[in-house]
Design an enzyme around this catalytic site. Structure first.
Site, PDB file in Angstrom:
ATOM      1  N   HIS A 267       0.788  -1.145   0.018  1.00 41.59           N
ATOM      2  CA  HIS A 267      -0.047   0.059  -0.080  1.00 41.59           C
ATOM      3  C   HIS A 267       0.918   1.210  -0.091  1.00 41.59           C
ATOM      4  O   HIS A 267       1.596   1.511  -1.066  1.00 41.59           O
ATOM      5  CB  HIS A 267      -0.974  -0.132   1.201  1.00 41.59           C
ATOM      6  CG  HIS A 267      -1.842   0.920   1.227  1.00 41.59           C
ATOM      7  ND1 HIS A 267      -2.382   1.895   0.269  1.00 41.59           N
ATOM      8  CD2 HIS A 267      -2.754   1.326   2.341  1.00 41.59           C
ATOM      9  CE1 HIS A 267      -3.384   2.576   0.562  1.00 41.59           C
ATOM     10  NE2 HIS A 267      -3.594   2.211   1.793  1.00 41.59           N
ATOM     11  N   HIS A 308      -2.227  -2.244  -9.670  1.00 38.70           N
ATOM     12  CA  HIS A 308      -3.165  -1.633  -8.565  1.00 38.70           C
ATOM     13  C   HIS A 308      -4.549  -2.463  -8.569  1.00 38.70           C
ATOM     14  O   HIS A 308      -4.867  -2.984  -9.721  1.00 38.70           O
ATOM     15  CB  HIS A 308      -3.540  -0.134  -9.220  1.00 38.70           C
ATOM     16  CG  HIS A 308      -4.066   0.492  -8.281  1.00 38.70           C
ATOM     17  ND1 HIS A 308      -5.569   0.683  -7.687  1.00 38.70           N
ATOM     18  CD2 HIS A 308      -3.605   1.623  -7.311  1.00 38.70           C
ATOM     19  CE1 HIS A 308      -5.768   1.360  -7.046  1.00 38.70           C
ATOM     20  NE2 HIS A 308      -4.657   2.128  -6.668  1.00 38.70           N
ATOM     21  N   ASP A 366       3.181   5.425  -6.736  1.00 36.28           N
ATOM     22  CA  ASP A 366       4.500   5.289  -5.977  1.00 36.28           C
ATOM     23  C   ASP A 366       5.404   5.073  -6.726  1.00 36.28           C
ATOM     24  O   ASP A 366       6.553   5.058  -6.478  1.00 36.28           O
ATOM     25  CB  ASP A 366       4.071   3.947  -5.021  1.00 36.28           C
ATOM     26  CG  ASP A 366       2.938   4.270  -4.151  1.00 36.28           C
ATOM     27  OD1 ASP A 366       2.197   3.379  -4.026  1.00 36.28           O
ATOM     28  OD2 ASP A 366       3.412   5.225  -3.284  1.00 36.28           O
TER      29      ASP A 366
HETATM   30  C1  SDX Z   1      -1.332   2.398  -3.271  1.00 33.93           C
HETATM   31  O1  SDX Z   1      -6.049   0.813  -3.336  1.00 33.93           O
HETATM   32  C2  SDX Z   1      -5.477   2.034  -3.661  1.00 33.93           C
HETATM   33  O2  SDX Z   1      -6.274   3.016  -3.956  1.00 33.93           O
HETATM   34  C3  SDX Z   1      -3.977   2.167  -3.105  1.00 33.93           C
HETATM   35  C4  SDX Z   1      -3.344   3.548  -3.469  1.00 33.93           C
HETATM   36  C5  SDX Z   1      -3.891   4.719  -2.847  1.00 33.93           C
HETATM   37  O3  SDX Z   1      -3.884   5.704  -3.243  1.00 33.93           O
HETATM   38  O4  SDX Z   1      -4.370   4.467  -1.586  1.00 33.93           O
HETATM   39  O5  SDX Z   1      -3.515   3.602  -4.788  1.00 33.93           O
HETATM   40  C6  SDX Z   1      -1.965   3.514  -3.122  1.00 33.93           C
HETATM   41  O6  SDX Z   1      -1.150   1.197  -2.443  1.00 33.93           O
HETATM   42  C7  SDX Z   1      -0.696   1.895  -4.699  1.00 33.93           C
HETATM   43  C8  SDX Z   1      -0.304   0.640  -4.751  1.00 33.93           C
HETATM   44  C9  SDX Z   1       1.269   0.312  -4.244  1.00 33.93           C
HETATM   45  N1  SDX Z   1       1.929  -0.894  -4.212  1.00 33.93           N
HETATM   46  C10 SDX Z   1       2.910  -1.503  -4.943  1.00 33.93           C
HETATM   47  O7  SDX Z   1       3.206  -0.735  -6.161  1.00 33.93           O
HETATM   48  C11 SDX Z   1       3.010  -3.059  -4.834  1.00 33.93           C
HETATM   49  C12 SDX Z   1       3.181  -3.664  -6.047  1.00 33.93           C
HETATM   50  N2  SDX Z   1       1.803  -3.817  -6.605  1.00 33.93           N
HETATM   51  C13 SDX Z   1       1.311  -5.277  -5.954  1.00 33.93           C
HETATM   52  O8  SDX Z   1       1.407  -5.653  -4.836  1.00 33.93           O
HETATM   53  C14 SDX Z   1      -0.190  -5.169  -6.460  1.00 33.93           C
HETATM   54  O9  SDX Z   1      -0.186  -4.812  -7.746  1.00 33.93           O
HETATM   55  C15 SDX Z   1      -1.347  -4.562  -5.410  1.00 33.93           C
HETATM   56  C16 SDX Z   1      -1.079  -4.785  -4.170  1.00 33.93           C
HETATM   57  C17 SDX Z   1      -0.914  -3.145  -5.829  1.00 33.93           C
HETATM   58  C18 SDX Z   1      -2.648  -4.976  -6.178  1.00 33.93           C
HETATM   59  O10 SDX Z   1      -2.855  -6.041  -5.983  1.00 33.93           O
HETATM   60  P1  SDX Z   1      -4.318  -7.015  -6.219  1.00 33.93           P
HETATM   61  O11 SDX Z   1      -5.210  -6.038  -7.016  1.00 33.93           O
HETATM   62  O12 SDX Z   1      -4.605  -7.657  -5.234  1.00 33.93           O
HETATM   63  O13 SDX Z   1      -3.871  -7.641  -7.454  1.00 33.93           O
HETATM   64  P2  SDX Z   1      -3.334  -9.298  -7.215  1.00 33.93           P
HETATM   65  O14 SDX Z   1      -2.205  -9.121  -6.283  1.00 33.93           O
HETATM   66  O15 SDX Z   1      -4.307 -10.362  -7.381  1.00 33.93           O
HETATM   67  O16 SDX Z   1      -2.366  -9.306  -8.737  1.00 33.93           O
HETATM   68  C19 SDX Z   1      -2.902  -9.801  -9.713  1.00 33.93           C
HETATM   69  C20 SDX Z   1      -1.826 -10.546 -10.653  1.00 33.93           C
HETATM   70  C21 SDX Z   1      -1.284 -11.646  -9.592  1.00 33.93           C
HETATM   71  O17 SDX Z   1      -0.812 -12.414 -10.439  1.00 33.93           O
HETATM   72  P3  SDX Z   1      -1.930 -13.861 -10.710  1.00 33.93           P
HETATM   73  O18 SDX Z   1      -2.128 -14.336  -9.438  1.00 33.93           O
HETATM   74  O19 SDX Z   1      -3.266 -13.569 -11.496  1.00 33.93           O
HETATM   75  O20 SDX Z   1      -1.128 -14.710 -11.778  1.00 33.93           O
HETATM   76  O21 SDX Z   1      -1.045  -9.539 -10.956  1.00 33.93           O
HETATM   77  C22 SDX Z   1       0.222  -9.901 -10.315  1.00 33.93           C
HETATM   78  C23 SDX Z   1      -0.165 -10.788  -9.292  1.00 33.93           C
HETATM   79  O22 SDX Z   1       0.800 -11.773  -9.184  1.00 33.93           O
HETATM   80  N3  SDX Z   1       1.009  -8.727  -9.922  1.00 33.93           N
HETATM   81  C24 SDX Z   1       2.035  -8.475  -9.894  1.00 33.93           C
HETATM   82  C25 SDX Z   1       2.277  -7.163  -9.621  1.00 33.93           C
HETATM   83  N4  SDX Z   1       0.949  -6.601  -9.049  1.00 33.93           N
HETATM   84  C26 SDX Z   1       0.263  -7.592  -9.467  1.00 33.93           C
HETATM   85  N5  SDX Z   1       3.270  -9.126 -10.598  1.00 33.93           N
HETATM   86  C27 SDX Z   1       4.306  -8.472 -10.417  1.00 33.93           C
HETATM   87  N6  SDX Z   1       4.469  -7.215 -10.099  1.00 33.93           N
HETATM   88  C28 SDX Z   1       3.534  -6.600  -9.595  1.00 33.93           C
HETATM   89  N7  SDX Z   1       3.687  -5.432  -9.015  1.00 33.93           N
END
Ligand code: SDX
Length: 431
Positions: A267, A308, A366
């Site tokens: 997050h 996201h 971010d």
């Molecule tokens: C913020 O919610 C908000 O609005 C948050 C925010 C705000 O202003 O409040 O926007 C701020 O938190 C932005 C996000 C910052 N986090 C990161 O940058 C960390 C890296 N991102 C991931 O951890 C992830 O993308 C999340 C947590 C942000 C989103 O997670 P989801 O929606 O639960 O997505 P998911 O984990 O289910 O991913 C879907 C697929 C998965 O693969 P499969 O299981 O379908 O095979 O995409 C992959 C994930 O493994 N994936 C990634 C990835 N993000 C998702 N793979 C590699 N690198 C990534 N960054």
């Protein structure tokens, strides 16, 4: 809000049950399932709330497919271009942008409440100097409850005004003090002749032994960063603030809970994690290795700053942040900043990779914010504190909206119990 549409649920062994469909101003229709348990004896299961609206809100709207973000109906691009953070804070709480008189009055109200109780400054001494500043501000913000503890009736607007002013005005002071404590430099008291962001930069980077003049380009950049981080629908930390507030907890305790949730690397902690990741990658020649790791199901590594829950297109804040980044680096003569060039290369390579295209993983807010904050002189460990400072405006607006919602109830989700079936205790001697 109720649409003519109905949802009919057909459950084996039961007659079909009808639910109202609620239609929003923008976004997805929602099936009103509040009577589901009573009508059918069934609950819904939605771990992570992928398809669940937790509330009705007037404040922020995100169109994840279009990559659109609206604060009270205004596109974030227009707000970032035409307003300052104080105007956005006023908008998020009140629903309308202030006119010149309202803006001046609001800024003055905040300006004259930036000091914290002097005894609060002693809380910092309880922390190690190398404590993570997020741990410090969680403790200090929660402690504000001890200084503004008079039992407050939050059903009264004037009481909420006091809390809103205290939190918004004092967060910059508290965050800057955490930085100063970390460095061993003396706290800088706020000044009433500076704007909100100038004052924050003064408290962060000023020292008693010489005059500090904030660079107007950096002030504008940080002001934009605050605007971009101010609110974002029902993200994890905002949902935390709402849930804490739904029990009647005071706003300082709720904001401390929100800061705690924001700290996670999935997050708000992602900007710090993203910069650390760029430092580890080090050079464009290593980008392929990290992209491969991000794609490897057996590797927990995720590309920080990418992906996201809602945006399945570019996070509009990332585009604006990339521009702010370029402006700051140019102003500071850092156009050839190694990390910025690495980030641009990483973004290009990732966006051309089938994995990221197929999973709709784009840079989020971010991705660039760490680079621009580092260039401004903010240490990596402070990035999420800056995020928390800005998001406090949204948290307070969402907290107040929750409290004044006629449908407000204490938040109490149910569960799908998959533990042990009911059984009797066997006495110790027989176990
Ligand atoms: C913020 O919610 C908000 O609005 C948050 C925010 C705000 O202003 O409040 O926007 C701020 O938190 C932005 C996000 C910052 N986090 C990161 O940058 C960390 C890296 N991102 C991931 O951890 C992830 O993308 C999340 C947590 C942000 C989103 O997670 P989801 O929606 O639960 O997505 P998911 O984990 O289910 O991913 C879907 C697929 C998965 O693969 P499969 O299981 O379908 O095979 O995409 C992959 C994930 O493994 N994936 C990634 C990835 N993000 C998702 N793979 C590699 N690198 C990534 N960054």
């Amino acid at each position: 809000m109720t649409s003519a549409k109905k949802a009919v649920l057909s459950i084996t062994g039961q007659s079909p049950v009808e639910f109202e469909v609620l239609s929003p101003t923008h976004g997805n229709d929602c099936i009103d399932i509040r009577t589901l348990g009573g009508k059918t004896g069934l609950f819904t299961y939605d771990s992570g709330f992928l398809s669940t609206a937790s509330c009705k809100s007037h404040i922020t709207f995100i169109d994840g497919d279009k990559g659109e973000l609206l604060y009270r109906g205004y596109p974030i691009e227009q707000l970032a271009e035409n307003c300052n953070f104080m105007e956005v804070a006023y908008l998020l709480r009140n629903g309308e942008l202030p006119n010149a008189k309202q803006k001046m009055e609001f800024e003055d109200t905040i300006r004259y409440h930036t000091l914290v109780h002097d005894q609060l400054t002693r809380f910092y001494n309880g922390f190690r100097r190398d404590a993570h500043p997020m741990a410090v501000i969680i403790g200090v913000v929660g402690a504000l409850s001890a200084f503004y503890h008079q039992s407050m009736d939050y059903s009264v607007r004037e009481t909420r005004d006091v809390s809103f002013t205290n939190v918004i005005a004092k967060l910059p002071t508290i965050v800057a003090m955490a930085y100063k404590y970390n460095t061993g430099l003396p706290f800088m008291y706020p000044r009433n002749d500076l704007s909100y962001v100038e004052n924050f930069m003064y408290m962060m980077f000023g020292v008693p032994c010489e005059e500090y003049k904030p660079n107007p380009v950096l002030v504008r950049a940080l002001d934009t960063i605050f605007t971009l981080h101010a609110d974002h629908e029902q993200n994890a930390s905002t949902s935390t603030v709402r849930l804490a507030g739904s029990s009647g907890a005071n706003p300082f305790a709720c904001i401390a809970a929100g800061i705690s949730c924001l700290w996670g690397p999935a997050h708000g902690g992602a900007n710090e994690a993203c910069l650390n990741m760029l430092e580890h990658i080090g050079d464009v020649s290593h980008v392929g290795e990290y992209i491969a790791r991000a794609k490897d199901k057996n590797d927990s590594f995720k590309l920080m700053g990418f992906g996201h829950r809602v945006y399945k297109n570019f996070d509009p804040r990332a585009k604006l942040m990339r521009k702010v980044c370029g402006d700051v680096l140019t102003e500071l003569g850092l156009e050839n900043d190694r990390l910025f060039k690495l980030a641009l290369a990483l973004e290009k390579i990732a966006l051309e990779d089938d994995y990221f295209i197929e999973k709709k993983l784009y840079p989020n807010v971010d991705f660039y914010s760490g680079i621009v904050q580092k260039a401004i002189g903010i240490p990596t460990s402070m990035f999420t504190c800056i995020f928390a400072l800005a998001r406090t405006v949204g948290w307070m607006a969402q907290w107040e909206e929750m409290l004044t919602d006629p449908e407000y109830k204490i938040g109490r989700p149910r569960q799908l119990y998959i533990g042990a079936a009911k059984r009797d205790v066997v006495p110790l001697e027989k176990r």
